[in-house]
Scaffold this active site. Sequence first.
Site, mmCIF file in Angstrom:
data_model
loop_
_atom_site.group_PDB
_atom_site.id
_atom_site.type_symbol
_atom_site.label_atom_id
_atom_site.label_comp_id
_atom_site.label_asym_id
_atom_site.label_seq_id
_atom_site.Cartn_x
_atom_site.Cartn_y
_atom_site.Cartn_z
ATOM 1 N N LYS A 269 23.905 3.782 17.300
ATOM 2 C CA LYS A 269 24.716 2.645 17.763
ATOM 3 C C LYS A 269 24.391 2.401 19.233
ATOM 4 O O LYS A 269 24.551 3.279 20.076
ATOM 5 C CB LYS A 269 26.215 2.950 17.596
ATOM 6 C CG LYS A 269 27.139 1.929 18.291
ATOM 7 C CD LYS A 269 28.629 2.241 18.081
ATOM 8 C CE LYS A 269 29.522 1.312 18.912
ATOM 9 N NZ LYS A 269 30.965 1.596 18.737
ATOM 10 N N ASP A 274 31.211 -2.291 25.390
ATOM 11 C CA ASP A 274 32.169 -2.673 24.349
ATOM 12 C C ASP A 274 33.494 -3.038 24.987
ATOM 13 O O ASP A 274 34.314 -2.171 25.291
ATOM 14 C CB ASP A 274 32.343 -1.519 23.353
ATOM 15 C CG ASP A 274 33.347 -1.874 22.248
ATOM 16 O OD1 ASP A 274 33.672 -3.069 22.098
ATOM 17 O OD2 ASP A 274 33.769 -0.935 21.541
ATOM 18 N N LYS A 281 40.019 -4.924 24.381
ATOM 19 C CA LYS A 281 40.608 -3.612 24.654
ATOM 20 C C LYS A 281 41.530 -3.693 25.862
ATOM 21 O O LYS A 281 41.345 -4.552 26.721
ATOM 22 C CB LYS A 281 39.496 -2.607 24.994
ATOM 23 C CG LYS A 281 38.647 -2.165 23.848
ATOM 24 C CD LYS A 281 37.590 -1.164 24.327
ATOM 25 C CE LYS A 281 36.713 -0.711 23.180
ATOM 26 N NZ LYS A 281 37.411 0.035 22.131
ATOM 27 N N ASP A 292 28.984 3.218 25.236
ATOM 28 C CA ASP A 292 29.070 2.957 23.796
ATOM 29 C C ASP A 292 27.690 2.811 23.133
ATOM 30 O O ASP A 292 27.591 2.511 21.955
ATOM 31 C CB ASP A 292 29.941 1.714 23.547
ATOM 32 C CG ASP A 292 30.669 1.756 22.210
ATOM 33 O OD1 ASP A 292 30.806 2.859 21.645
ATOM 34 O OD2 ASP A 292 31.113 0.687 21.746
ATOM 35 N N ASP A 351 36.769 -5.456 17.665
ATOM 36 C CA ASP A 351 36.537 -4.188 18.358
ATOM 37 C C ASP A 351 35.968 -3.121 17.412
ATOM 38 O O ASP A 351 35.542 -2.070 17.864
ATOM 39 C CB ASP A 351 37.841 -3.716 19.008
ATOM 40 C CG ASP A 351 37.620 -2.636 20.040
ATOM 41 O OD1 ASP A 351 36.450 -2.428 20.441
ATOM 42 O OD2 ASP A 351 38.616 -2.006 20.463
ATOM 43 N N GLU A 353 33.157 -3.085 16.117
ATOM 44 C CA GLU A 353 31.844 -3.726 16.124
ATOM 45 C C GLU A 353 30.708 -2.772 15.799
ATOM 46 O O GLU A 353 29.654 -3.206 15.315
ATOM 47 C CB GLU A 353 31.595 -4.374 17.493
ATOM 48 C CG GLU A 353 31.047 -3.452 18.595
ATOM 49 C CD GLU A 353 31.971 -2.298 18.957
ATOM 50 O OE1 GLU A 353 33.194 -2.405 18.705
ATOM 51 O OE2 GLU A 353 31.481 -1.275 19.480
ATOM 52 N N ARG A 355 30.294 -0.418 13.533
ATOM 53 C CA ARG A 355 29.925 -0.359 12.108
ATOM 54 C C ARG A 355 29.218 -1.644 11.670
ATOM 55 O O ARG A 355 28.365 -1.610 10.784
ATOM 56 C CB ARG A 355 31.184 -0.073 11.266
ATOM 57 C CG ARG A 355 32.212 -1.170 11.305
ATOM 58 C CD ARG A 355 33.591 -0.717 10.805
ATOM 59 N NE ARG A 355 34.310 0.077 11.825
ATOM 60 C CZ ARG A 355 35.526 0.586 11.643
ATOM 61 N NH1 ARG A 355 36.158 0.403 10.496
ATOM 62 N NH2 ARG A 355 36.110 1.279 12.604
HETATM 63 N N1 BES Z 1 33.500 2.237 20.776
HETATM 64 C C1 BES Z 1 34.774 2.246 20.151
HETATM 65 C C2 BES Z 1 35.229 3.641 19.758
HETATM 66 C C3 BES Z 1 35.575 4.580 20.878
HETATM 67 C C4 BES Z 1 36.829 4.572 21.439
HETATM 68 C C5 BES Z 1 34.661 5.495 21.318
HETATM 69 C C6 BES Z 1 37.155 5.467 22.435
HETATM 70 C C7 BES Z 1 34.972 6.403 22.311
HETATM 71 C C8 BES Z 1 36.223 6.379 22.875
HETATM 72 C C9 BES Z 1 34.733 1.411 18.875
HETATM 73 O O1 BES Z 1 33.902 0.302 18.927
HETATM 74 C C10 BES Z 1 36.115 0.910 18.634
HETATM 75 O O2 BES Z 1 36.598 0.183 19.445
HETATM 76 N N2 BES Z 1 36.715 1.328 17.519
HETATM 77 C C11 BES Z 1 38.036 0.932 17.201
HETATM 78 C C12 BES Z 1 38.079 0.626 15.728
HETATM 79 C C13 BES Z 1 39.366 -0.025 15.286
HETATM 80 C C14 BES Z 1 39.513 -1.392 15.921
HETATM 81 C C15 BES Z 1 39.371 -0.130 13.787
HETATM 82 C C16 BES Z 1 38.961 2.089 17.556
HETATM 83 O O3 BES Z 1 38.575 3.242 17.385
HETATM 84 O O4 BES Z 1 40.062 1.829 18.023
HETATM 85 ZN ZN ZN Z 2 32.323 0.401 20.172
HETATM 86 MN MN MN Z 3 34.847 -1.379 19.734
#
Ligand code: BES
Ligand code: ZN
Ligand code: MN
Length: 506
Positions: A269, A274, A281, A292, A351, A353, A355
């Site tokens: 990834k 992000d 966020k 990210d 968010d 994104e 996947r």
């Molecule tokens: N890059 C983030 C995940 C992340 C969060 C990595 C904190 C490291 C520290 C990812 O893109 C994300 O935002 N995931 C969301 C998914 C949700 C919206 C289903 C998450 O984990 O909140």
């Molecule tokens: Zn992310």
């Molecule tokens: Mn995200």
Amino acid sequence: MHVTADARDVLATATDLLVIPVLSVGDKKRPPGRLAGLDRLLGGGIQAAIASGDFRGERDQKLVLYPDGALPAKRILLLGIGKDNRVDAEALRRVGGTAVREAAARKAKKVTVAATPSRRLRAGAVGQALAEGAVLGNYRFDKYKEKPDDAPSAVAAVQLSFDKGADLRAARAGAKRGTILAESQNLARDLSNAPGNALPPAQLAREAQKMAKEVGLRVRVLGVPELRKRKMGAILAVGGGSANPPRLVALEHRPKRRKDAAPLCFVGKGVTFDSGGISIKPSGAMDEMKHDMSGAATVVGALRACALLDVPYPVVGIIGAAENLPSATAYRPGDIVTSASGKTIEVLNTDAEGRVVLADALHYAKTEYDPCAIVDLATLTGACVVALGRWASGLFANHTRLSDRIRKAGDATAELAWPLPLLDGHKKAVKSPVADVKNTGAGREAGSSTAAAFLAAFAGDTPWAHLDIAGTAWTSHTSPTQPRGATGVGVRLLLELLADWKSPKL
Ligand code: BES
Ligand code: ZN
Ligand code: MN
């Protein structure tokens, strides 16, 4: 920094800092074994430190001595490594890291480390672990500082000093392998630490190209026109909100032998920043989302190591690079996008994104390379940080033996990977009423498993494993081998996985 391995008498070696690892002395009152001889030369200081209890060889205990002409070494650091049965490769990595850090703090240019193989850790493993520790411990991310606050790396040479009679060939091969692995991990750290403005997708692609040229890998970079031609609607959707367009990069390691074998694919990834997009966020700690793209950084580092270590299997590294920003051209909650596989994705949260980007990257890996297996790495979910913290990456797979091997490689490299479930229920949770899949699961429930279930739909029946490195890719907890910031996690794990690779068609 140069790491060498030799057989010599450390007590006769001229060096700025001589580091001697010392096992726990237990309840002994006097310096054990060879320390007794050193203590006689130095006039009894070690004996006094042991008797007083100040230094007992417990893990990370330190005692600095100044021979003042009694020996050619300028300084001696006795470094506790704890009980014999607990000394593993990670303990020696810490020794290597502490050696260069203590040396740098004293502006010592040349460090010598006394290296003692044991029944458990042969010369090759000792050389590798000490070299890894030294090169990782020497890492700094200071290229954006006019004047670094701590002394810049003053250490020019690390000399691993083995006993006469040790298997020097193995020791040297180990030191070389460890150096390459750690330098490749440091490259991954550099890429991950780079801020979003310095490393948009096109720049990440150029860094991959630059590395490929240096070590002789083939590289392919797909820009927006090619992504469109290949109908990669998923990565294009995520990247669509940014003025910095997405890229898909493939790095190909094709050794002369076995070049027709099905390759192992690593997929990373590469979200260079992000913000969350329209589902933006909260601003606290949003800066950390420059990391990210750590999965992509690890893939670049791992492919560098594959090339320099002459891994005898074909390996392909693929990175999906995009920047996730809100704008008038950004993808929106409710959008339905068509991925290159033809599967449609309902976007419920912009968010989620990572996947979405990986959907097209996994499809590209499968259709372009027909791999024997795929391992993807992604800072995918906050839920994984909740589940495992910074102590292990989440491990998901559609193939038990592949998962077991990754776990084993994680143990060997101290880059722990812990299996988490991927159940039919998780797969049901990413079904969409209006599209083939949706990019969120069941609210806060099992967030890292539902994310993995989404990826599983795109991996199909190719043996596949997914490492969620959200909790392990960067840290504020420092150690002798790890300053704050990016860790470069996964580079050593992936190369350990390749060390005895067999096709998992198994
Ligand atoms: N890059 C983030 C995940 C992340 C969060 C990595 C904190 C490291 C520290 C990812 O893109 C994300 O935002 N995931 C969301 C998914 C949700 C919206 C289903 C998450 O984990 O909140
Ligand atoms: Zn992310
Ligand atoms: Mn995200």
